[in-house]
Scaffold this motif. Sequence first.
Motif, short mmCIF file in Angstrom:
data_model
loop_
_atom_site.label_atom_id
_atom_site.label_comp_id
_atom_site.label_asym_id
_atom_site.label_seq_id
_atom_site.Cartn_x
_atom_site.Cartn_y
_atom_site.Cartn_z
N LEU B 77 3.66 4.61 2.96
CA LEU B 77 2.75 3.47 2.76
C LEU B 77 3.25 2.21 3.48
O LEU B 77 2.50 1.26 3.65
CB LEU B 77 2.56 3.18 1.27
CG LEU B 77 1.71 4.21 0.52
CD1 LEU B 77 1.69 3.91 -0.97
CD2 LEU B 77 0.28 4.25 1.06
N ASN B 80 1.89 1.62 7.60
CA ASN B 80 0.70 0.88 8.07
C ASN B 80 0.53 -0.43 7.29
O ASN B 80 -0.55 -1.00 7.24
CB ASN B 80 -0.56 1.74 8.02
CG ASN B 80 -1.10 1.90 6.61
OD1 ASN B 80 -0.41 1.60 5.64
ND2 ASN B 80 -2.32 2.35 6.51
N THR B 82 0.53 -1.02 4.13
CA THR B 82 -0.09 -1.02 2.80
C THR B 82 0.89 -1.62 1.80
O THR B 82 0.52 -2.42 0.96
CB THR B 82 -0.46 0.41 2.38
OG1 THR B 82 -1.36 0.94 3.35
CG2 THR B 82 -1.12 0.42 1.01
N LEU B 83 2.15 -1.20 1.92
CA LEU B 83 3.20 -1.84 1.13
C LEU B 83 4.09 -2.63 2.09
O LEU B 83 4.31 -2.21 3.23
CB LEU B 83 4.04 -0.78 0.39
CG LEU B 83 3.35 0.01 -0.73
CD1 LEU B 83 4.34 1.02 -1.31
CD2 LEU B 83 2.82 -0.91 -1.80
N ARG B 102 -3.96 -7.00 10.79
CA ARG B 102 -4.33 -5.81 10.04
C ARG B 102 -5.14 -4.82 10.91
O ARG B 102 -4.89 -3.62 10.89
CB ARG B 102 -5.15 -6.26 8.83
CG ARG B 102 -5.60 -5.17 7.92
CD ARG B 102 -4.58 -4.86 6.84
NE ARG B 102 -4.75 -3.47 6.47
CZ ARG B 102 -3.78 -2.67 6.04
NH1 ARG B 102 -2.58 -3.14 5.89
NH2 ARG B 102 -4.01 -1.43 5.75
N VAL B 106 -4.16 -0.90 11.74
CA VAL B 106 -5.07 0.17 11.33
C VAL B 106 -5.49 1.02 12.52
O VAL B 106 -5.70 2.22 12.41
CB VAL B 106 -6.29 -0.47 10.62
CG1 VAL B 106 -7.43 0.49 10.55
CG2 VAL B 106 -5.88 -0.95 9.24
N MET B 111 -3.60 7.06 8.51
CA MET B 111 -2.89 7.53 7.31
C MET B 111 -3.73 8.55 6.57
O MET B 111 -4.84 8.25 6.16
CB MET B 111 -2.62 6.30 6.42
CG MET B 111 -1.97 6.60 5.11
SD MET B 111 -0.18 6.60 5.17
CE MET B 111 0.17 4.90 5.56
#
Lengths: 262, 331
Positions: B77, B80, B82-83, B102, B106, B111
Amino acid sequence: MVEYPEIDLFSSLDSPIHRFDPRAKIVAFLCLIFSVVLVQDLRLAFAGLLGSLAFLAASRLPLRFVSQHIKWVSFFIVPFLLILPFTVKGDEIFRFYALKMTYEGLEYGVLVALRAYSAVVLVLPVVATTRFDLTIKALDRLKVPNMLVQMLMFSYRYIFVFVVEFQRTWRAMEARGFKLRTSPSLYALRTVGKALGTLFVRSYERGERVYQALRSRGYTGTRNPKTLVEFKMQARDYALAVLIVGFAVALHAVSFVFARGV
Amino acid sequence: MKREAKRREAKKREVKKREVKKREAKKRKAEAVTVRDLSYTYPDGSKALEKVNMKVYEGERVVIVGPNGAGKTTFLLHLNGTLRGTGGEVKLFGRTLGEMKREEVVKEVGMVFQDPDDQLFMPTLFDDVAFGPINLGLQESEVRERVRKVLALLGLSGYEDRAPHHLSFGEKKKASLAAVLAMEPRVLVLDEPTANLDPRSRTELIGILNRLNEREGITMVIATHDVNAIPELADRIYALNRTVIESGTPWEIFFDGELLKKNNLDVPDVFKIFEVLQCFGFSCESLPLSLDEAVAGLTRTIETEGGHIHLHIHEHTHEGVERWRRKYEHH
Ligand SMILES: Nc1ncnc2c1ncn2[C@@H]1O[C@H](COP(=O)(O)OP(=O)(O)O)[C@@H](O)[C@H]1O
Ligand SMILES: [Mg+2]
């Protein structure tokens, strides 16, 4: 296998209503629904119900499917029909001890029931004759607030996941000898409560993961999720829309004339 | 007869040399993902990652192994954004991930989540696969073309209007891969891609992933504890348990009995079987990790041993098998 609560189970049948442009379908029938629930005259309410049934018949939805849905709604409508005649003041029809049935009450009860059934009968040709995702997309094209569209879209998707999870939990409980029917004890209810709690937590966690997945594919939250869909109004669609909206208007035009005439 | 065998031997050596070359070429390539001293603590205080270091080169297939709760998902995570790590940094093609927009991240990193139900959030397969490309701001015709292409690639043509709950698990898994591939990422991140798949779907998926890697040169980071899939999927392995314990090629990892034992790592079944065969007097240059290697190895051995292999029970067989058994008794 899992049984899904599919409202659009018969959306692949063919009928004039099925072929109706989803956007026009929503708008036209919505007009008619408003029209029938606002009718004040008993005779017109009856006409409204007959008209609604005619549209339902035109949609060729199977009777079993229709009656199933109407059955559920009846649980809400029938009580009105039973209570109103005894609670509205007016000319007495008969008396049973303290209970007094009035003419006005009966009329009002029947009116409410007729309107409610008309509305229910009209909802089916709208939502059951179009694939539900197309209905949502049509709502989006009709400029329904995006927040609402998103909520509908994701609810529609995840209700099925939830159903599967619920059934899985339930089967796991039954597999270990749990029975609610034969022993609705406090213990049993507490167990069900715990299971629901677990499901709730699991849904919450899933929500988080889904959000991560959405973000991972470029979701930003506004004007989203965008979809590609082509709707095209044809002469036929206009004609049907005019017919439905015309009927809606007529119900009230006639009542207007009635009111004048009396 | 002998000359024939020799010629084959030479050919095989050549193939091997080519493979080594290819691997070295990969090494010379740019770093696709660079992770430096990455740490992450969940808000509830559980330390999931601690000073993780990793390098993934362009076009490489890196597999992350580790027991449940090792932090594999948490780690992925981060790839990309996300975390966001509570320490250290992640770089994508040399750029610090935290400083990228972002949309850029992406676009570069696709993912694939473990549970396809998390990933397929749209009402129909078409909408789902189109979701990413639409968000990339592509023209409608381009979006449609990409959806068509990617569904064809995964054998899902004709499923466009299907709702996800009307797909089998294997189809859902492929669908979630399709949805990510439609964005044409340069790096593909997969969390337990083979988990819960039936054998046929599993083989199919592994094939698809390897074809993507070969043809499109997509870099892959895969978390799995499906050891039998590793030899087919991995150029390099990282063993993770909160932090990177070991890294190396499948050979380096699986032939190090000490390391395996210390970290509770399992090895492919084929490898185990050939270890047993060795106890029965079978000899070969190197133990196979996958079925393909097993076939190649057996063929080679039989050819050099004069048309057959010889197994027998000798004085050390029993002892050897016992030792073998103990090696894999983790508990
Ligand atoms: N949302 C969360 N909140 C708190 N702790 C978490 C959360 N997700 C995972 N963890 C913890 O972080 C550790 C790593 O989990 P995870 O990354 O899912 O491991 P793996 O994917 O290797 O099984 C585990 O100890 C787990 O309990
Ligand atoms: Mg995991």
